[in-house]
Write a protein that holds these residues in place. Structure first.
Motif, PDB file in Angstrom:
ATOM      1  N   SER B   7       0.836  -1.195   0.000  1.00 40.44           N
ATOM      2  CA  SER B   7       0.000   0.000   0.000  1.00 40.44           C
ATOM      3  C   SER B   7       0.868   1.240   0.000  1.00 40.44           C
ATOM      4  O   SER B   7       1.999   1.222   0.519  1.00 40.44           O
ATOM      5  CB  SER B   7      -0.924  -0.008   1.233  1.00 40.44           C
ATOM      6  OG  SER B   7      -0.156   0.058   2.431  1.00 40.44           O
ATOM      7  N   PRO B   8       0.396   2.330  -0.599  1.00 37.07           N
ATOM      8  CA  PRO B   8      -0.813   2.394  -1.422  1.00 37.07           C
ATOM      9  C   PRO B   8      -0.568   1.815  -2.808  1.00 37.07           C
ATOM     10  O   PRO B   8       0.535   1.396  -3.125  1.00 37.07           O
ATOM     11  CB  PRO B   8      -1.063   3.904  -1.501  1.00 37.07           C
ATOM     12  CG  PRO B   8       0.309   4.492  -1.459  1.00 37.07           C
ATOM     13  CD  PRO B   8       1.110   3.613  -0.534  1.00 37.07           C
ATOM     14  N   THR B   9      -1.599   1.815  -3.629  1.00 38.53           N
ATOM     15  CA  THR B   9      -1.475   1.298  -4.998  1.00 38.53           C
ATOM     16  C   THR B   9      -0.805   2.332  -5.887  1.00 38.53           C
ATOM     17  O   THR B   9       0.058   1.989  -6.705  1.00 38.53           O
ATOM     18  CB  THR B   9      -2.864   0.962  -5.565  1.00 38.53           C
ATOM     19  OG1 THR B   9      -3.515   0.084  -4.675  1.00 38.53           O
ATOM     20  CG2 THR B   9      -2.734   0.314  -6.922  1.00 38.53           C
ATOM     21  N   HIS B  10      -1.238   3.556  -5.749  1.00 34.44           N
ATOM     22  CA  HIS B  10      -0.675   4.656  -6.518  1.00 34.44           C
ATOM     23  C   HIS B  10      -0.395   5.832  -5.589  1.00 34.44           C
ATOM     24  O   HIS B  10      -1.052   6.001  -4.564  1.00 34.44           O
ATOM     25  CB  HIS B  10      -1.653   5.139  -7.606  1.00 34.44           C
ATOM     26  CG  HIS B  10      -1.937   4.137  -8.652  1.00 34.44           C
ATOM     27  ND1 HIS B  10      -2.972   3.225  -8.545  1.00 34.44           N
ATOM     28  CD2 HIS B  10      -1.330   3.874  -9.836  1.00 34.44           C
ATOM     29  CE1 HIS B  10      -2.989   2.458  -9.620  1.00 34.44           C
ATOM     30  NE2 HIS B  10      -2.011   2.822 -10.416  1.00 34.44           N
ATOM     31  N   LEU B  11       0.592   6.626  -5.988  1.00 33.53           N
ATOM     32  CA  LEU B  11       0.983   7.773  -5.183  1.00 33.53           C
ATOM     33  C   LEU B  11       1.559   8.840  -6.095  1.00 33.53           C
ATOM     34  O   LEU B  11       2.368   8.528  -6.977  1.00 33.53           O
ATOM     35  CB  LEU B  11       2.043   7.320  -4.178  1.00 33.53           C
ATOM     36  CG  LEU B  11       2.234   8.034  -2.855  1.00 33.53           C
ATOM     37  CD1 LEU B  11       0.919   8.201  -2.115  1.00 33.53           C
ATOM     38  CD2 LEU B  11       3.206   7.252  -1.999  1.00 33.53           C
ATOM     39  N   GLN B 101      11.425 -15.821  -4.219  1.00 32.11           N
ATOM     40  CA  GLN B 101      10.738 -14.638  -3.748  1.00 32.11           C
ATOM     41  C   GLN B 101       9.381 -14.505  -4.423  1.00 32.11           C
ATOM     42  O   GLN B 101       9.241 -14.748  -5.625  1.00 32.11           O
ATOM     43  CB  GLN B 101      11.604 -13.410  -4.013  1.00 32.11           C
ATOM     44  CG  GLN B 101      12.925 -13.463  -3.250  1.00 32.11           C
ATOM     45  CD  GLN B 101      13.801 -12.253  -3.472  1.00 32.11           C
ATOM     46  OE1 GLN B 101      13.369 -11.207  -3.937  1.00 32.11           O
ATOM     47  NE2 GLN B 101      15.070 -12.386  -3.114  1.00 32.11           N
ATOM     48  N   PHE B 102       8.409 -14.090  -3.646  1.00 31.22           N
ATOM     49  CA  PHE B 102       7.047 -13.874  -4.118  1.00 31.22           C
ATOM     50  C   PHE B 102       6.785 -12.366  -4.100  1.00 31.22           C
ATOM     51  O   PHE B 102       7.029 -11.709  -3.088  1.00 31.22           O
ATOM     52  CB  PHE B 102       6.047 -14.602  -3.229  1.00 31.22           C
ATOM     53  CG  PHE B 102       6.169 -16.098  -3.301  1.00 31.22           C
ATOM     54  CD1 PHE B 102       7.149 -16.760  -2.576  1.00 31.22           C
ATOM     55  CD2 PHE B 102       5.318 -16.834  -4.103  1.00 31.22           C
ATOM     56  CE1 PHE B 102       7.269 -18.143  -2.648  1.00 31.22           C
ATOM     57  CE2 PHE B 102       5.426 -18.215  -4.176  1.00 31.22           C
ATOM     58  CZ  PHE B 102       6.417 -18.870  -3.447  1.00 31.22           C
ATOM     59  N   PHE B 103       6.264 -11.870  -5.210  1.00 31.25           N
ATOM     60  CA  PHE B 103       6.124 -10.427  -5.371  1.00 31.25           C
ATOM     61  C   PHE B 103       4.710  -9.939  -5.103  1.00 31.25           C
ATOM     62  O   PHE B 103       3.726 -10.634  -5.369  1.00 31.25           O
ATOM     63  CB  PHE B 103       6.532 -10.020  -6.789  1.00 31.25           C
ATOM     64  CG  PHE B 103       8.010 -10.004  -6.995  1.00 31.25           C
ATOM     65  CD1 PHE B 103       8.699 -11.172  -7.254  1.00 31.25           C
ATOM     66  CD2 PHE B 103       8.724  -8.820  -6.909  1.00 31.25           C
ATOM     67  CE1 PHE B 103      10.082 -11.172  -7.423  1.00 31.25           C
ATOM     68  CE2 PHE B 103      10.100  -8.803  -7.076  1.00 31.25           C
ATOM     69  CZ  PHE B 103      10.782  -9.979  -7.332  1.00 31.25           C
ATOM     70  N   GLY B 104       4.649  -8.714  -4.597  1.00 30.88           N
ATOM     71  CA  GLY B 104       3.387  -8.028  -4.439  1.00 30.88           C
ATOM     72  C   GLY B 104       3.036  -7.275  -5.706  1.00 30.88           C
ATOM     73  O   GLY B 104       3.805  -7.264  -6.672  1.00 30.88           O
ATOM     74  N   PRO B 105       1.870  -6.611  -5.715  1.00 29.09           N
ATOM     75  CA  PRO B 105       1.405  -5.907  -6.920  1.00 29.09           C
ATOM     76  C   PRO B 105       2.152  -4.607  -7.190  1.00 29.09           C
ATOM     77  O   PRO B 105       2.079  -4.077  -8.296  1.00 29.09           O
ATOM     78  CB  PRO B 105      -0.072  -5.634  -6.620  1.00 29.09           C
ATOM     79  CG  PRO B 105      -0.138  -5.606  -5.133  1.00 29.09           C
ATOM     80  CD  PRO B 105       0.879  -6.589  -4.650  1.00 29.09           C
ATOM     81  N   GLY B 106       2.851  -4.101  -6.200  1.00 31.26           N
ATOM     82  CA  GLY B 106       3.630  -2.887  -6.396  1.00 31.26           C
ATOM     83  C   GLY B 106       2.887  -1.619  -6.047  1.00 31.26           C
ATOM     84  O   GLY B 106       1.652  -1.591  -5.948  1.00 31.26           O
ATOM     85  N   THR B 107       3.665  -0.559  -5.834  1.00 33.68           N
ATOM     86  CA  THR B 107       3.140   0.796  -5.651  1.00 33.68           C
ATOM     87  C   THR B 107       3.696   1.648  -6.778  1.00 33.68           C
ATOM     88  O   THR B 107       4.915   1.722  -6.970  1.00 33.68           O
ATOM     89  CB  THR B 107       3.580   1.396  -4.300  1.00 33.68           C
ATOM     90  OG1 THR B 107       2.974   0.668  -3.237  1.00 33.68           O
ATOM     91  CG2 THR B 107       3.175   2.865  -4.212  1.00 33.68           C
ATOM     92  N   ARG B 108       2.791   2.264  -7.532  1.00 34.29           N
ATOM     93  CA  ARG B 108       3.214   3.139  -8.632  1.00 34.29           C
ATOM     94  C   ARG B 108       3.429   4.537  -8.076  1.00 34.29           C
ATOM     95  O   ARG B 108       2.482   5.173  -7.642  1.00 34.29           O
ATOM     96  CB  ARG B 108       2.158   3.152  -9.720  1.00 34.29           C
ATOM     97  CG  ARG B 108       2.404   4.153 -10.844  1.00 34.29           C
ATOM     98  CD  ARG B 108       3.513   3.711 -11.759  1.00 34.29           C
ATOM     99  NE  ARG B 108       3.214   2.463 -12.452  1.00 34.29           N
ATOM    100  CZ  ARG B 108       4.084   1.817 -13.227  1.00 34.29           C
ATOM    101  NH1 ARG B 108       5.296   2.307 -13.380  1.00 34.29           N
ATOM    102  NH2 ARG B 108       3.742   0.699 -13.811  1.00 34.29           N
ATOM    103  N   LEU B 109       4.676   5.002  -8.059  1.00 35.05           N
ATOM    104  CA  LEU B 109       5.022   6.332  -7.561  1.00 35.05           C
ATOM    105  C   LEU B 109       5.293   7.256  -8.741  1.00 35.05           C
ATOM    106  O   LEU B 109       6.109   6.939  -9.609  1.00 35.05           O
ATOM    107  CB  LEU B 109       6.252   6.264  -6.665  1.00 35.05           C
ATOM    108  CG  LEU B 109       6.839   7.614  -6.219  1.00 35.05           C
ATOM    109  CD1 LEU B 109       5.858   8.366  -5.320  1.00 35.05           C
ATOM    110  CD2 LEU B 109       8.168   7.411  -5.497  1.00 35.05           C
ATOM    111  N   THR B 110       4.610   8.367  -8.753  1.00 30.08           N
ATOM    112  CA  THR B 110       4.843   9.394  -9.766  1.00 30.08           C
ATOM    113  C   THR B 110       5.337  10.641  -9.054  1.00 30.08           C
ATOM    114  O   THR B 110       4.692  11.125  -8.119  1.00 30.08           O
ATOM    115  CB  THR B 110       3.567   9.724 -10.545  1.00 30.08           C
ATOM    116  OG1 THR B 110       3.086   8.527 -11.173  1.00 30.08           O
ATOM    117  CG2 THR B 110       3.836  10.777 -11.604  1.00 30.08           C
ATOM    118  N   VAL B 111       6.479  11.149  -9.494  1.00 24.47           N
ATOM    119  CA  VAL B 111       7.040  12.368  -8.918  1.00 24.47           C
ATOM    120  C   VAL B 111       6.941  13.482  -9.956  1.00 24.47           C
ATOM    121  O   VAL B 111       7.452  13.346 -11.076  1.00 24.47           O
ATOM    122  CB  VAL B 111       8.510  12.171  -8.495  1.00 24.47           C
ATOM    123  CG1 VAL B 111       9.048  13.440  -7.857  1.00 24.47           C
ATOM    124  CG2 VAL B 111       8.637  11.001  -7.528  1.00 24.47           C
TER     125      VAL B 111
END
Lengths: 113, 112
Positions: B7-11, B101-111
């Motif tokens: 978490s979060p999904t997007h930022l 290793q098992f991966f999560g869905p990720g957090t998409r960070l936009t700066v």
């Protein structure tokens, strides 16, 4: 330092065609090798892994890979691809002295109907 | 059996700000690794946490820091954000260091 090379950046195949994606690594010691797949909008999933033993490993969805130590290669194969195999495929290396994964740049596979 | 969650999904952040991303490992896993995946690239290793300590670190500046809690969950902190920090941040867990290793869905960070 270890590295992984995937020479095919974008592959387009028709359904039922055979697939082979290349993966070469650079590391002189014991290696563990993986293929991960990332379907559109989904997270990375493990397709198959090689730790030791039989160099021909079978994974999910009919994929297999062969570890050839003399060629530093771990190519991914599937005899007949389906439209649902459209995804990004990553080869990854886990070395004996570290527990970090080193990934290749990925191969985008597009399967057409 | 819950997999790796993030978490979060997007930022969306602006340059100079700070961000914290969170990860809960797969049930029974005690090792958490963080990766940065830029567009069109493979994931790049940031660091790994085991027994609440940074066990290994990739080639990332000190602006990237992390933490692991007693329940094995983890945080990734990035200070003084740069435009180049825009990426998908992936968390992966394993039973012990060195295992698959098992991966999560990720957090998409936009700066911006």
């Amino acid at each position: 330092a270890q590295s992984v090379s995937q020479h095919n950046h974008h592959v387009i195949l028709s359904e039922a065609a055979s697939l082979e994606l290349g993966c070469n690594y650079s590391y002189g010691g014991t290696v563990n090798l993986f293929w991960y797949v990332q379907y559109p909008g989904q997270h990375l999933q493990l397709l198959l892994k090689y730790f030791s033993g039989d160099p021909l490993v079978k994974g999910i969805k009919g994929f297999e890979a062969e570890f050839i130590k003399s060629k530093f290669s771990f190519n991914l194969r599937k005899p007949s691809v389906q439209w649902s195999d459209t995804a990004e495929y990553f080869c990854a290396l886990l070395t004996g002295t570290a527990s970090k994964l080193t990934f290749g740049t990925g191969t985008r596979l597009q399967v057409t109907l | 059996d819950a997999g790796v969650t993030q978490s979060p999904t997007h930022l969306i952040k602006t340059r100079g700000q700070q961000v914290t991303l969170r990860c809960s490992p797969k049930s029974g896993h005690d090792t958490v690794s963080w990766y940065q995946q830029a567009l069109g690239q493979g994931p790049q290793f940031i660091f790994q946490y085991y027994e609440e300590e940074e066990r290994q670190r990739g080639n990332f500046p000190d602006r990237f820091s992390g933490h692991q809690f007693p329940n094995y969950s983890s945080e990734l902190n990035v200070n003084a954000l740069l435009l180049g920090d825009s990426a998908l941040y992936l968390c992966a867990s394993s039973l012990v260091p060195g295992n698959e290793q098992f991966f999560g869905p990720g957090t998409r960070l936009t700066v911006l």
